[in-house]
Motif scaffolding. Structure first.
Motif, PDB file in Angstrom:
ATOM      1  N   GLY A 669      59.752  61.756  38.990  1.00  0.00           N
ATOM      2  CA  GLY A 669      60.073  61.404  40.174  1.00  0.00           C
ATOM      3  C   GLY A 669      59.957  60.080  40.364  1.00  0.00           C
ATOM      4  N   VAL A 670      59.901  59.455  41.648  1.00  0.00           N
ATOM      5  CA  VAL A 670      59.744  58.007  41.994  1.00  0.00           C
ATOM      6  C   VAL A 670      58.500  57.935  42.787  1.00  0.00           C
ATOM      7  N   VAL A 671      57.734  56.801  42.577  1.00  0.00           N
ATOM      8  CA  VAL A 671      56.700  56.627  43.414  1.00  0.00           C
ATOM      9  C   VAL A 671      57.001  55.991  44.829  1.00  0.00           C
ATOM     10  N   PRO A 672      56.678  56.575  45.858  1.00  0.00           N
ATOM     11  CA  PRO A 672      57.090  56.443  47.167  1.00  0.00           C
ATOM     12  C   PRO A 672      56.528  54.987  47.511  1.00  0.00           C
ATOM     13  N   THR A 677      62.006  53.635  50.857  1.00  0.00           N
ATOM     14  CA  THR A 677      63.279  53.250  50.159  1.00  0.00           C
ATOM     15  C   THR A 677      63.175  53.230  48.742  1.00  0.00           C
ATOM     16  N   GLN A 678      62.331  54.057  48.272  1.00  0.00           N
ATOM     17  CA  GLN A 678      61.764  53.900  46.733  1.00  0.00           C
ATOM     18  C   GLN A 678      62.762  54.297  45.955  1.00  0.00           C
ATOM     19  N   CYS A 679      64.197  54.961  46.160  1.00  0.00           N
ATOM     20  CA  CYS A 679      64.960  55.260  45.254  1.00  0.00           C
ATOM     21  C   CYS A 679      66.169  54.222  45.555  1.00  0.00           C
ATOM     22  N   ASN A 680      66.707  53.785  44.415  1.00  0.00           N
ATOM     23  CA  ASN A 680      67.939  53.072  44.385  1.00  0.00           C
ATOM     24  C   ASN A 680      68.790  53.437  43.129  1.00  0.00           C
ATOM     25  N   ALA A 681      69.396  54.626  43.106  1.00  0.00           N
ATOM     26  CA  ALA A 681      70.012  55.182  41.968  1.00  0.00           C
ATOM     27  C   ALA A 681      71.091  54.178  41.585  1.00  0.00           C
TER      28      ALA A 681
END
Length: 884
Positions: A669-672, A677-681
């Motif tokens: 996963g991605v650390v919140p 807006t923690q994900c920028n694929a």
């Protein structure tokens, strides 16, 4: 005294028909005031047959005008306009205009029952005692306002009472009050209940095993019920009569065991007294198959073992402890005989049938019989001596109670502990306690000390599970925490001691256990000279052993300023004078083990909890059998992630995929971040060299880091190493604090980073050790590292361990913390596969050890612009969390 109810009429006027009116909303006010919306104004007009309302002299019952007694205050204190106006029913001063004649108010209404709401009060004066009675002087009299004295804090009173009108008028009198001021009245009719003449419908059903003729061959379960028609008065009760016997209240299904013919009548009664009946009949076969013999003991519900067991304990040379009993239950319709009752097995001579207990007993059909057993143990051997103070005595005694029935032989388990003496090393070890209880659990580490388990947070080779918090295994049902052993120091406190309970996950623990601690029970003080309560298995408690948590919970045990928690983050070690030891040590005072049966079958939701009392290392011996509990219907709040090793190692150069939600091959996963807006694929991609990551301006300390990819792993079971391999050369870092990093920590406010960063000092790039706990960030160490600009690979390395033994020399250890765990994290780098080089010289020690070193910890990789929007791209070819 009752008021006379004499109704005056205005001669010659048309009279309002009361039957046409069933409600009223009247506001009492001055003549000049405007009535509130929906209300009829009354400013003191005398009773009028034409209007069917008005005032009468409260003494003579003659129509009387109270015009001039109305007021309007225009006060901000008034909740609304209804409260801002009133009429003085008992005006006391003639100078204010109006009349001093006390008045009562009447209103023509249809006979019936009403909910009458009366408000009294004055926004600016409090010189009154408010009393208003509805229907005074009649059997329907109701005191609505009862001698209320207003204050500036509470100037108004509003009350609703149910009033019955039977003379065509609602009457409100102030008799008994002083200067009563009425604001408004609301009258609402109570709907009448239609007459119920329909009988309820009674039902009855039977359940049980039947033969080919329809006769029952087992107990017959009778279930009765009833329904009433829609809109009826409802079922008030159900009774039943068996075989013509008396009517008995029905409270739920019941069983009839007797053989022969039976009849049953069920009678249902509704609220109006109507009755309905249902009848049935059946035959119970006279011969019944033999039932099953079920054996139980008072310890079974606590232990959760698949076979029944009776537990005993005593001290050498002490009087024989009280007898205890197995209960034999016969589920069949034919009596069973138990013969040959005797003790057997390896320690048969340490147990016996209680004096007066026959060796042959009969268990009646559908009945129970108790069999009493006493503990008469042989003396323990290998007791501690002055030359061998830590000897572990042979003190466990195990046997069986054997018996024979017509179906064959059977047996149940007996076990007990006989200690050499009281307290200290005379006590059983934790392993001996669990063995005697019938569990097959390894409580100490491989090659470890069975008596003194040690201070380390993790016992390699043992069954221990580090779980600071639990949840109910079956949500909404009670969790039980029951003491099964108590081998602590004697305490004579009359109020009890050893406070034990639970604390909600997320609550703040306290040295003295604050209001966040939910106490369940204490141990009774032991005033005897024989130490009967603090040196035994299955001890008594004062309080309850059951609770129903709504979320995660931890456990605690201890008194006053010396409370121990399952969450080690609260177990701050102290000196003998109560001061906090520096550097901080978080002692591990409670160990938790999953419960296994003798054949190593896991008992679901059942845990053994061992406590080593006190947070003062100088007083601890780390034997963890001071108090032992069994926790049932519980499961760890944090499920275990994979152990460091193959399952937490990923070759990113082998390729992978990136999902739109940042589902990246090899990571969990991605650390919140704060904004979500923690994900920028778009800034993540796999190339032939590995996982390519491009920075944004965000960074952990600011709460806006993006694409911090993490892998979950179990950090509670010993030392581990996090390694992230970056493809070199690293040459394009150009803005202050641009970086490529490996990290370890639970979230964006609690982390350690090993990073290569640009600092703008002219000696870039730098290798940096960065630490942030609870939002307080700082650079621990940094060093110029120009070699990375020509390196083929750079490994960013984090080494951590939740159980680093304090190496302090015993000669300079006044607080006795040598060997106690220090939770340490260090940072290294390696160029082109060379030796790891430490960044700085000192590790950091996170305070919230349970959160950092949890069963589902996080470590991962990131790139950051360090606040700069200028993008930086790095490629990771490998990521691993390994043991050691």
């Amino acid at each position: 005294m009752l008021l006379p109810m004499v109704h005056a009429s205005a001669a010659g006027a048309a009279t309002v028909d009361p039957s046409t009116r069933t409600s009223a909303r009247v506001n009492f006010q001055s003549q000049a005031a405007t009535a509130p919306a929906g209300y009829t104004a009354d400013y003191g007009q005398a009773w009028s047959d034409t209007t069917g309302s008005g005032w009468l002299d409260d003494n003579t019952s003659a129509p009387a005008s109270l015009v001039g007694n109305g007021r309007q205050r225009n006060s901000s204190v008034s909740p609304d306009k209804r409260y801002d106006t009133f009429i003085q029913m008992q005006q006391t001063t003639a100078s204010t205009g109006g009349t001093l004649t006390p008045g009562r108010w009447e209103y023509a209404l249809a006979n019936g029952t009403y909910d009458v709401t009366v408000a009294v009060g004055d926004a600016t004066a409090y010189n009154s005692t408010y009393t208003i009675t509805a229907e005074p002087g009649t059997p329907n009299a109701v005191t609505v306002i009862d001698a209320v004295k207003p204050t500036s804090a509470a100037p108004f009173t509003t009350v609703t009472k149910r009033v019955t009108v039977s003379d065509g008028r609602l009457t409100l009198s102030p008799r008994g009050g002083v200067n009563t001021k009425i604001d408004f009245v609301d009258v609402v009719a109570v709907p009448s209940t239609p007459t119920d003449t329909t009988a309820p419908v009674a039902t009855v059903s039977l359940a049980g095993d039947q033969d080919g003729t329809g006769a029952y061959t087992s107990d017959v379960t009778v279930t009765a019920g009833a329904t009433d028609e829609a809109g009826g008065s409802g079922v008030a009760g159900i009774t039943y009569s068996l075989d013509g016997g008396p009517a008995l209240p029905y409270s739920g299904p019941f069983a009839v065991a007797d053989a022969g013919a039976h009849s049953l009548t069920v009678t249902a009664t509704d609220g109006a007294g109507n009755t309905g009946t249902a009848t049935t009949s059946w035959t119970r076969a006279t011969s019944e198959p033999a039932g099953t013999l079920v054996v139980s003991s008072p310890d079974d519900a606590v232990l959760g073992l698949p076979t029944s067991r009776l537990i005993f304990s005593t001290v050498k040379s002490r009087p024989t402890p009280p007898a205890r009993a197995f209960t034999f239950t016969n589920t069949g319709g034919t009596a069973l005989t138990l013969s040959g009752l005797a003790t057997g097995g390896e320690d048969a001579s340490s147990f016996a049938l209680a004096p007066g207990q026959p060796s042959s007993v009969t268990v009646p059909a559908h009945g129970t019989t108790n069999v009493q057993v006493v503990f008469t143990p042989t003396d323990p051997t290998n007791c501690p001596t002055s030359t061998n103070t830590t000897a572990i005595a042979d003190m466990i005694r195990k046997a069986t109670l054997t018996y024979t029935t017509s179906s064959g032989a059977g047996s149940v388990d007996l076990s007990g502990v006989v200690t050499c003496n009281v307290e200290g090393n005379n006590e059983p070890t934790l392993q001996q306690v669990t063995d005697s209880l019938g569990y097959n659990v390894k409580t100490y580490r491989t090659y470890g000390n069975e008596r003194f388990l040690g201070a380390q947070r993790y016992q390699a080779g043992s069954d221990e599970v580090y779980s600071p918090y639990f949840t109910a295994a079956t949500p909404g049902t009670p969790v039980t925490l029951t003491p099964v052993a108590h081998y602590g120091s004697r305490n004579t406190a009359a109020s009890g001691y050893g406070r034990t309970g639970w604390i909600a996950q997320g609550a703040v623990g306290a040295t003295a256990c604050s209001s966040t601690c939910k106490q369940l029970f204490t141990f009774p003080g032991d005033t005897s000279s024989s130490y009967t309560e603090n040196q035994k298995l299955m001890p008594a408690v004062t309080g309850t052993t059951s609770f129903t948590p709504t979320g995660g919970f931890g456990l605690y045990h201890g008194d006053y300023g010396d409370v121990n928690y399952t969450d080690d983050g609260f177990n701050l070690a102290r000196t003998t004078t109560g001061a906090t030891i520096s550097p901080a040590h978080y002692v591990h005072s409670i160990r938790v083990y999953p419960a296994y049966t003798a054949d190593r079958t896991l008992i679901p939701g059942t845990w053994i909890v061992g406590v080593d009392i006190t947070r003062v290392p100088a007083y601890k011996n780390n034997d963890f059998e001071d108090v032992v509990f069994v926790l049932r219907n519980a499961t760890p709040a944090v499920p275990a992630a994979p152990q460091p090793g193959a399952a937490t190692t990923v070759n990113l150069a082998a390729g992978g995929t990136v999902g739109s939600g940042c589902q990246v091959t090899g990571f969990d996963g991605v650390v919140p971040n704060t904004a979500g807006t923690q994900c920028n694929a778009a800034n993540l991609a796999f190339t032939s060299a590995g996982l390519q990551m491009t920075s944004t301006a965000g960074q952990f300390p600011n709460g806006n880091q993006q694409n911090a990819l993490y892998k979950s792993f179990d950090a509670s079971t010993g030392p581990f190493t996090v390694t992230a391999r970056v493809k070199g050369p690293i040459t394009t870092l150009s803005q202050p604090y641009q970086q490529v990093a490996a990290f370890f920590g639970p979230d964006q406010s609690n982390f350690v980073k090993a990073e290569i960063e640009y600092q703008g000092t002219g000696t870039d790039p730098h290798a940096t050790f960065f630490f942030d706990e609870k939002g307080t960030a700082k650079t621990i160490a940094t060093t110029s590292l120009p070699g990375v600009t020509s390196a083929s690979t750079v490994d960013l390395i984090i080494k951590a361990n939740t159980s680093v033994p304090d190496p302090i020399a015993s000669t300079s250890d006044p607080n006795k913390v040598r060997g106690y765990p220090l939770d340490q994290v260090s940072v290294y780098y390696s160029i082109d596969g060379g030796a790891a080089v430490q960044i700085g010289t000192a590790p950091v020690s996170p305070a919230d050890v349970s959160k950092w070193f949890s069963r589902s910890a996080r470590a991962g990789v990131l790139v950051s612009g360090g606040g700069s929007s200028t993008p930086y791209t790095a490629t990771f070819s490998r990521f691993a969390v390994t043991a050691g």
